[in-house]
Design a protein around this motif. Structure first.
Motif, PDB file in Angstrom:
ATOM      1  N   ASN A 216      -6.911   7.191  -7.055  1.00  8.70           N
ATOM      2  CA  ASN A 216      -5.588   6.922  -8.345  1.00  8.70           C
ATOM      3  C   ASN A 216      -4.608   5.937  -8.183  1.00  8.70           C
ATOM      4  OD1 ASN A 216      -6.715   8.927  -9.885  1.00  8.70           O
ATOM      5  ND2 ASN A 216      -5.689  10.725  -8.984  1.00  8.70           N
ATOM      6  N   ALA A 217      -4.147   5.740  -7.108  1.00 11.62           N
ATOM      7  CA  ALA A 217      -3.220   4.785  -6.423  1.00 11.62           C
ATOM      8  C   ALA A 217      -3.843   3.421  -6.822  1.00 11.62           C
ATOM      9  CB  ALA A 217      -2.503   4.867  -5.112  1.00 11.62           C
ATOM     10  N   THR A 218      -5.050   3.338  -6.265  1.00 12.02           N
ATOM     11  CA  THR A 218      -5.796   2.097  -6.392  1.00 12.02           C
ATOM     12  C   THR A 218      -5.903   1.538  -7.921  1.00 12.02           C
ATOM     13  OG1 THR A 218      -7.040   2.175  -4.369  1.00 12.02           O
ATOM     14  CG2 THR A 218      -7.905   0.794  -5.980  1.00 12.02           C
ATOM     15  N   GLN A 219      -6.167   2.806  -8.664  1.00 11.78           N
ATOM     16  CA  GLN A 219      -6.517   2.512 -10.039  1.00 11.78           C
ATOM     17  C   GLN A 219      -5.141   2.053 -10.800  1.00 11.78           C
ATOM     18  OE1 GLN A 219      -9.335   2.602 -11.662  1.00 11.78           O
ATOM     19  NE2 GLN A 219      -8.354   2.075 -13.713  1.00 11.78           N
ATOM     20  N   ARG A 220      -4.036   2.773 -10.364  1.00 11.05           N
ATOM     21  CA  ARG A 220      -2.692   2.130 -10.923  1.00 11.05           C
ATOM     22  C   ARG A 220      -2.287   0.862 -10.790  1.00 11.05           C
ATOM     23  NH1 ARG A 220      -1.034   7.420  -9.207  1.00 11.05           N
ATOM     24  NH2 ARG A 220      -0.553   6.798  -7.408  1.00 11.05           N
ATOM     25  N   ASP A 221      -2.896   0.171  -9.322  1.00 10.34           N
ATOM     26  CA  ASP A 221      -2.429  -1.091  -8.861  1.00 10.34           C
ATOM     27  C   ASP A 221      -3.408  -1.945  -9.472  1.00 10.34           C
ATOM     28  OD1 ASP A 221      -0.551  -0.063  -7.171  1.00 10.34           O
ATOM     29  OD2 ASP A 221      -1.902  -0.090  -5.596  1.00 10.34           O
TER      30      ASP A 221
ATOM     31  N   GLN B  82      -6.487  10.936  -4.475  1.00 12.52           N
ATOM     32  CA  GLN B  82      -5.198  10.325  -4.369  1.00 12.52           C
ATOM     33  C   GLN B  82      -5.147   8.718  -4.223  1.00 12.52           C
ATOM     34  OE1 GLN B  82      -2.940  12.497  -1.531  1.00 12.52           O
ATOM     35  NE2 GLN B  82      -2.642  14.507  -2.776  1.00 12.52           N
ATOM     36  N   TYR B  83      -5.905   8.605  -3.249  1.00 19.57           N
ATOM     37  CA  TYR B  83      -6.197   7.027  -2.962  1.00 19.57           C
ATOM     38  C   TYR B  83      -6.788   6.137  -4.197  1.00 19.57           C
ATOM     39  CZ  TYR B  83      -4.333   7.062   1.926  1.00 19.57           C
ATOM     40  OH  TYR B  83      -3.703   7.588   3.110  1.00 19.57           O
TER      41      TYR B  83
ATOM     42  N   GLN C  14     -11.692   0.139  -5.124  1.00 16.91           N
ATOM     43  CA  GLN C  14     -11.858   1.048  -6.266  1.00 16.91           C
ATOM     44  C   GLN C  14     -13.287   1.512  -5.913  1.00 16.91           C
ATOM     45  OE1 GLN C  14     -12.723  -0.283  -9.948  1.00 16.91           O
ATOM     46  NE2 GLN C  14     -11.451   1.189 -10.988  1.00 16.91           N
TER      47      GLN C  14
END
Length: 274
Positions: free
Chosen positions: A18-23, A15-16, A252
């Protein structure tokens, strides 16, 4: 709890990550486009405001084009008026010379030929004083208008000035001559009136041209201000984005490592069965 079916640690790490990847993708988009708000999904409210301002800029660019055409049209008319004024001064000189009763026939005929040639040149100038199909000195254009506002409701108006022969401004007639002393003497007064009228008409057109120039300067400054405002709303700060990119790249890498550790946790259960 050790489980081979459910790995909570891996799910949290993923989850973390994926959030980092989106940012990270968002930051890369900001850097690629130079915009922090490139579309409505980035920030709907700011995007809407920026789009409205862009519409105003497009409108004022059309206003600027209209004003520039107006300036050129008036400049052509003023140039024609100045040429007519110069010709009238030359005609006055010919008329004064023709008023001399001591002139012989040959000299008077020569003066009259020069006079009629200069007279007819006024007609040529009037007929050719057009820009973009608009002639402000031949009587076909009572008023010339250009856009003054982005919504098209306000306009700048400059009155045309008819400088044709046998008119209210140029009172010299199309058939005027100085073939006799009497005609030459009479013509002097008509030419003087025409000179005064043409100069007054030129002053009016010059004042109109000044209105166009002032509005053009204002519109240019307004467009610059609007563009600066749009930039303040949507442009990305590259220094900030660069620092954020480096931070997210580190996050990441750490996220990948954390996910790798979490994925290896179920392997610990194998040691329980050795």
């Amino acid at each position: 709890m050790l489980s081979v079916n459910t790995n909570i640690g891996a799910m949290v790490a993923l989850q973390y990550l994926n959030a980092t990847q989106r940012d990270l993708e968002m930051t890369q988009g900001h850097i690629n486009s130079g915009l922090k708000v490139a579309n409505a999904k980035d920030n709907g409210a700011v995007f809407a405001i920026a789009q409205n301002m862009r519409g105003n800029v497009a409108g004022y660019q059309a206003v600027s084009d209209s004003i520039n055409r107006g300036v050129s049209t008036i400049d052509v008319a003023i140039s024609a008026g100045q040429s007519i004024s110069d010709l009238l001064n030359d005609l006055k000189g010919k008329a004064l010379a023709g008023a001399d009763a001591s002139l012989d026939t040959a000299s008077r005929n020569a003066l009259n030929a020069d006079f009629t040639a200069l007279r007819d040149q006024i007609t040529t100038i009037v007929q050719n004083a057009s820009f973009n199909g608009t002639n402000m000195v031949d009587g076909t254009t009572a008023n010339f208008q250009a856009l003054a506002s982005a919504d098209g409701t306000k306009k700048i108006t400059v009155a045309g000035q008819t400088m044709k022969l046998s008119g209210a401004i140029v009172t010299v007639k199309t058939t005027s001559t100085i073939s006799t002393t009497a005609k030459a003497s009479t013509m002097i007064a008509a030419i003087n009136v025409s000179i005064q009228n043409v100069n007054a008409a030129l002053a009016k057109m010059a004042a109109g041209s000044r209105k166009f120039s002032i509005q053009a300067t204002f519109v240019g400054k307004l467009v610059d201000t609007l563009n600066a405002g749009i930039g303040n709303l949507v442009d990305a700060d590259m220094a900030v984005e660069s620092a954020k990119l480096q931070s997210l790249q580190v996050k990441q890498q750490l996220g990948i490592q954390a996910l790798s550790i979490a994925n290896s946790a179920p392997g610990i259960t194998l040691s329980l069965f050795r």
